[in-house]
Design an enzyme around this catalytic site. Structure first.
Site, mmCIF file in Angstrom:
data_model
loop_
_atom_site.group_PDB
_atom_site.id
_atom_site.type_symbol
_atom_site.label_atom_id
_atom_site.label_comp_id
_atom_site.label_asym_id
_atom_site.label_seq_id
_atom_site.Cartn_x
_atom_site.Cartn_y
_atom_site.Cartn_z
ATOM 1 C CB SER A 1 1.749 -9.371 7.404
ATOM 2 O OG SER A 1 0.698 -8.719 6.757
ATOM 3 C CG HIS B 1 -0.675 -4.897 14.997
ATOM 4 N ND1 HIS B 1 -0.288 -3.665 14.560
ATOM 5 C CD2 HIS B 1 -0.499 -5.738 13.955
ATOM 6 C CE1 HIS B 1 0.094 -3.761 13.288
ATOM 7 N NE2 HIS B 1 -0.025 -5.010 12.899
ATOM 8 C CB SER C 1 4.223 -6.091 4.388
ATOM 9 O OG SER C 1 3.449 -7.162 4.857
ATOM 10 C CD GLU D 1 -2.659 0.650 12.748
ATOM 11 O OE1 GLU D 1 -2.438 -0.137 11.810
ATOM 12 O OE2 GLU D 1 -3.760 1.218 12.928
ATOM 13 C CB CYS E 1 -6.342 2.717 5.787
ATOM 14 S SG CYS E 1 -5.593 1.504 4.757
ATOM 15 C CB CYS F 1 0.524 5.117 7.281
ATOM 16 S SG CYS F 1 -0.787 5.315 6.080
ATOM 17 C CB CYS G 1 -0.850 -0.005 1.259
ATOM 18 S SG CYS G 1 0.161 0.041 2.738
ATOM 19 C CB THR H 1 -5.106 1.261 9.482
ATOM 20 O OG1 THR H 1 -3.961 0.474 9.756
ATOM 21 C CG2 THR H 1 -4.933 2.675 9.959
ATOM 22 C CG ASN I 1 -2.059 -6.185 5.607
ATOM 23 O OD1 ASN I 1 -2.103 -6.624 4.477
ATOM 24 N ND2 ASN I 1 -0.946 -5.688 6.129
#
Ligand code: F3S
Length: 282
Positions: A221, A125, A265, A127, A193, A97, A12, A165, A223
């Site tokens: 990861s 996590h 990623s 984030e 996001c 980001c 992304c 996100t 996502n």
């Protein structure tokens, strides 16, 4: 056989910016440090390490840096990390980001106003830890229906609710509905996001018509793992791989449609390798 590669597969823009910045700094001859791996992709992290980057796992280790540049990755970091960098006069480049930055500003404003912050996301996590580091003392992380149902503060509590996100869109709505039933004063900021939302929708669409679905992403990861969960629901024959080496397709009957998607990623060259392999071997 038709191969459908998701248009949204791969980096992304937030991840691209972080990775490009790391390479730019190295190419400028700087020694770089990243707080945690720059992305959840071992191939990229290894390449950067080979070029001299050092991954720091512990915030306290930042204090030992005498020269060089720290790259703040796209996940963002808690406020105390900025404080530590400033206090110790450590050079840094911030590639948080903008979508994550927006969450930091929403929760820090809410905390200033005395609100309770609820982060819908996966505790632990990076984030989410970063967001919590801006959300003041009264902040909570919720990821399951059970936790939302057991969440027990007075009905009048003023709540600011945000999301990680990369959280699953449908699950977020489900958890928000539980909170909206329980609390009078609740502000919901939908902070999933667009990149994530689009790639989740596209993955589900492709998986629903594919005979085989391949999701490429780092083992850590979040996502990518979510994309896998979404695809698995639509297509039983879904594989989660990190690189082409992990792929062992066992096709008992010929597949007419093979779908491929990848987490935010995953570098493009890995996606292409997998696509070429499937095209030439099945
Ligand atoms: Fe940013 Fe979304 Fe990527 S929050 S880092 S653009 S997944």
């Amino acid at each position: 056989m038709e191969i459908i590669v998701a248009k949204t597969a791969g980096f992304c823009f937030g991840v691209k910016k972080a990775v490009d910045t790391a390479y730019e700094q190295i190419n400028m001859g700087k020694k770089i440090y990243t707080l945690g791996p720059i992305i959840h992709n071992e191939t990229v992290v290894k390449d950067l390490e080979d070029k001299g980057a050092t991954v720091i796992e512990n915030i306290d280790d930042l204090k030992n840096i005498k020269s060089g540049t720290v790259i703040i990755r796209s996940h963002g970091v808690p406020k105390n990390v900025y404080d530590l960098l400033e206090e110790n006069h450590i050079d840094y480049v911030d590639t948080t980001c903008p979508f994550v930055k927006r969450i930091h500003s929403i929760v820090s404003k809410a905390a200033e106003e005395g609100k309770t912050v609820v982060i819908i996301g996966n505790a632990g996590h990076p984030e989410v830890e970063g967001i919590q580091g801006w959300a003041g003392e009264k902040s909570y992380v919720i990821e399951s229906v059970e936790q939302a149902e057991n969440f027990d503060l007075p009905k009048e509590t003023e709540i600011c609710l945000v999301s990680q996100t990369t959280f699953n869109h449908k699950k977020f709505e489900e958890l928000v509905a539980i909170f909206e039933k329980k609390y009078y004063y609740i502000n919901v900021a939908k902070t999933i996001c667009n990149a994530t939302e689009h790639s989740q929708k596209e993955a589900a669409e492709i998986a629903s018509k594919a005979d085989v679905m391949i999701v490429i992403g780092g083992a850590h990861s979040s996502n990518s793992r979510k994309l896998y969960e979404i695809c698995k629901k639509e297509c039983d024959n879904t594989y989660f791989i990190q690189t082409l080496d992990d792929l062992s397709l066992d096709l008992s009957k010929p597949a007419e449609i093979v779908g491929i998607t990848a987490g935010a990623s995953t570098p493009n060259n890995i996606i292409e390798e997998v696509q070429n392999y499937v095209r030439h071997n099945f």
